[in-house]
Design an enzyme around this catalytic site. Structure first.
Site, PDB file in Angstrom:
ATOM      1  N   TYR A 146     -24.843 -38.020  39.980  1.00 30.59           N
ATOM      2  CA  TYR A 146     -24.415 -36.641  39.702  1.00 30.59           C
ATOM      3  C   TYR A 146     -25.087 -36.120  38.440  1.00 30.59           C
ATOM      4  O   TYR A 146     -25.543 -34.972  38.394  1.00 30.59           O
ATOM      5  CB  TYR A 146     -22.896 -36.585  39.541  1.00 30.59           C
ATOM      6  CG  TYR A 146     -22.138 -36.862  40.811  1.00 30.59           C
ATOM      7  CD1 TYR A 146     -21.826 -35.846  41.698  1.00 30.59           C
ATOM      8  CD2 TYR A 146     -21.754 -38.166  41.141  1.00 30.59           C
ATOM      9  CE1 TYR A 146     -21.139 -36.106  42.877  1.00 30.59           C
ATOM     10  CE2 TYR A 146     -21.069 -38.435  42.311  1.00 30.59           C
ATOM     11  CZ  TYR A 146     -20.771 -37.403  43.176  1.00 30.59           C
ATOM     12  OH  TYR A 146     -20.096 -37.667  44.348  1.00 30.59           O
TER      13      TYR A 146
ATOM     14  N   ASP B 207     -23.348 -38.634  52.411  1.00 31.99           N
ATOM     15  CA  ASP B 207     -23.160 -38.418  50.977  1.00 31.99           C
ATOM     16  C   ASP B 207     -24.451 -38.800  50.223  1.00 31.99           C
ATOM     17  O   ASP B 207     -25.523 -38.366  50.615  1.00 31.99           O
ATOM     18  CB  ASP B 207     -21.929 -39.202  50.494  1.00 31.99           C
ATOM     19  CG  ASP B 207     -21.432 -38.775  49.120  1.00 31.99           C
ATOM     20  OD1 ASP B 207     -20.657 -37.802  49.055  1.00 31.99           O
ATOM     21  OD2 ASP B 207     -21.831 -39.396  48.127  1.00 31.99           O
TER      22      ASP B 207
ATOM     23  N   HIS C  97     -15.622 -36.924  56.024  1.00 35.33           N
ATOM     24  CA  HIS C  97     -16.699 -37.338  55.140  1.00 35.33           C
ATOM     25  C   HIS C  97     -17.008 -38.831  55.238  1.00 35.33           C
ATOM     26  O   HIS C  97     -18.148 -39.238  55.062  1.00 35.33           O
ATOM     27  CB  HIS C  97     -16.321 -36.978  53.701  1.00 35.33           C
ATOM     28  CG  HIS C  97     -17.420 -37.140  52.718  1.00 35.33           C
ATOM     29  ND1 HIS C  97     -18.557 -36.372  52.734  1.00 35.33           N
ATOM     30  CD2 HIS C  97     -17.563 -37.997  51.664  1.00 35.33           C
ATOM     31  CE1 HIS C  97     -19.355 -36.729  51.728  1.00 35.33           C
ATOM     32  NE2 HIS C  97     -18.771 -37.720  51.078  1.00 35.33           N
TER      33      HIS C  97
END
Length: 363
Positions: free
Chosen positions: A285, A175, A340
């Site tokens: 983000y 990630d 993930h």
């Protein structure tokens, strides 16, 4: 640098229990379970467990079993686990988590990496693991502190490893940890002995995942402050927001707690709650959406790279696509099971891949 142990005040725990007891849930949208987001019955059960049976102190003690420090770097106090290797010459390894994770992702994999002989491995494959909380995440957060892009995190972690006395080191991440590790290797190839990833930070291609599963990233990348109000004030809302990702992104047949234990998932969510760091964790983000891609288009990360391709990872680019960014792929392994949150779901399998990758590289 100061030694650190986590101890949440009992008043904060009592406040959490009180808020959980006053949860107001929305009605169920007609249709299949999980079709429109977090399932209300699943969340109600999780909230009840969190309030009545979850033992935060046990999870706190599990974290405190590892050496932890706070270092003042780049204008913040950076929290870091330092797990020393039990072998003749442990290799330094920078281990990086992502969102919505934390250092609680690593509690099961750290002993396997630092003391492989205890788990049937070779003592000479031991690592000394440096596992920081990303800035703005968990224990690397204080209200009002500056926010960090991926590129700024990469610079921070290069200086962290220098401060700890490691001029050269390996990097592993998933990630945001994969983005940050790749940006660090791009900018400091002379310092990174190898880069191992369980997520590939390539620009995404249009897909069903992009259409159905990326609303969270758009909200967090455009209006992070607005979302932060709800998730900082409501533990149920926080659990719904993060819990959906564990449900969607782990490898299971209907019950995510077969992939990640309920207690470890709640330890991770609780850390976000107690530190108030959910809003600040959104910043990468925003920075990515409003700035350059962490590894610029056309740039190549030329350090040796290895990839563990887990079957339920949210994106799975082909090796040929990855080679455009990583021209020196030394190891590419299709994993049997996992998603993930690889270090939580399949710690032994991921640790074995990390060991195998670095065993073939010079220290």
């Amino acid at each position: 640098m100061q030694a650190f142990e986590l101890e949440i005040a009992q008043g904060q725990i009592d406040d959490l229990h009180d808020r959980l007891g006053r949860t107001r849930l929305p009605d169920r949208t007609p249709g299949p379970d999980w079709a429109f987001g977090t399932d209300p019955d699943w969340l109600a059960d999780l909230i009840g467990y969190w309030r009545d049976r979850f033992d935060w102190r046990a999870q706190e003690a599990a974290l405190n079993a590892f050496e932890q420090v706070m270092l003042p770097l780049h204008g913040i106090d950076l929290h870091t686990i330092i797990a020393k290797g039990q072998g003749p010459s442990p290799r330094p390894l920078l281990l990086l988590h992502g969102w919505p994770g934390s250092v609680f992702e690593f509690l099961d994999i750290l002993p396997i990496l630092t003391d492989p002989a205890r788990f049937g491995g070779r003592p000479e494959d031991a690592f000394t693991v440096v596992a920081p909380s990303l800035p703005g995440f968990g224990l690397s957060f204080a209200p009002g502190q500056k926010r960090f892009s991926v590129q700024e995190m990469a610079a921070l972690f290069a200086d962290l490893m220098s401060a700890l006395g490691y001029p050269r080191f390996g990097v592993q991440g998933g990630d945001w940890g994969a983005f940050t590790g790749s940006a660090l290797a791009l900018r400091h190839p002379d310092r990174v002995t190898g880069l191992h990833l369980n997520y590939l930070p390539l620009r995404p291609e249009p897909s069903e995942f992009e259409r159905e599963e990326t609303a969270y990233a758009i909200i967090q990348g455009t209006k992070p402050q607005t979302l932060a109000y709800a998730l900082t004030d409501s533990p149920a809302g926080l659990a719904a927001w993060i819990g959906e990702k564990f449900h969607r992104w782990t490898d299971h047949g209907g019950d995510p707690f077969t992939a990640v234990s309920r207690d470890r998932m709640l330890a991770n969510i609780s850390l976000y709650w107690f530190t108030g760091a959910i809003g600040s964790s959104f910043w990468p983000y925003y920075a990515r959406l409003h700035g350059d891609w962490p590894v610029p288009d056309g740039a190549q990360v030329r350090v040796p790279m290895g990839h563990a391709a887990f079957p339920r990872e949210i994106r799975r680019p082909e090796r040929e696509a990855a080679a455009q960014m990583f021209p020196d792929i030394r190891r590419w392994t299709g994993m049997e099971k996992g998603g993930h949150f690889a270090a939580m779901e399949q710690p032994a399998a991921l640790a074995a891949e990390i060991r195998a990758f670095f065993a073939d590289l010079p220290a």
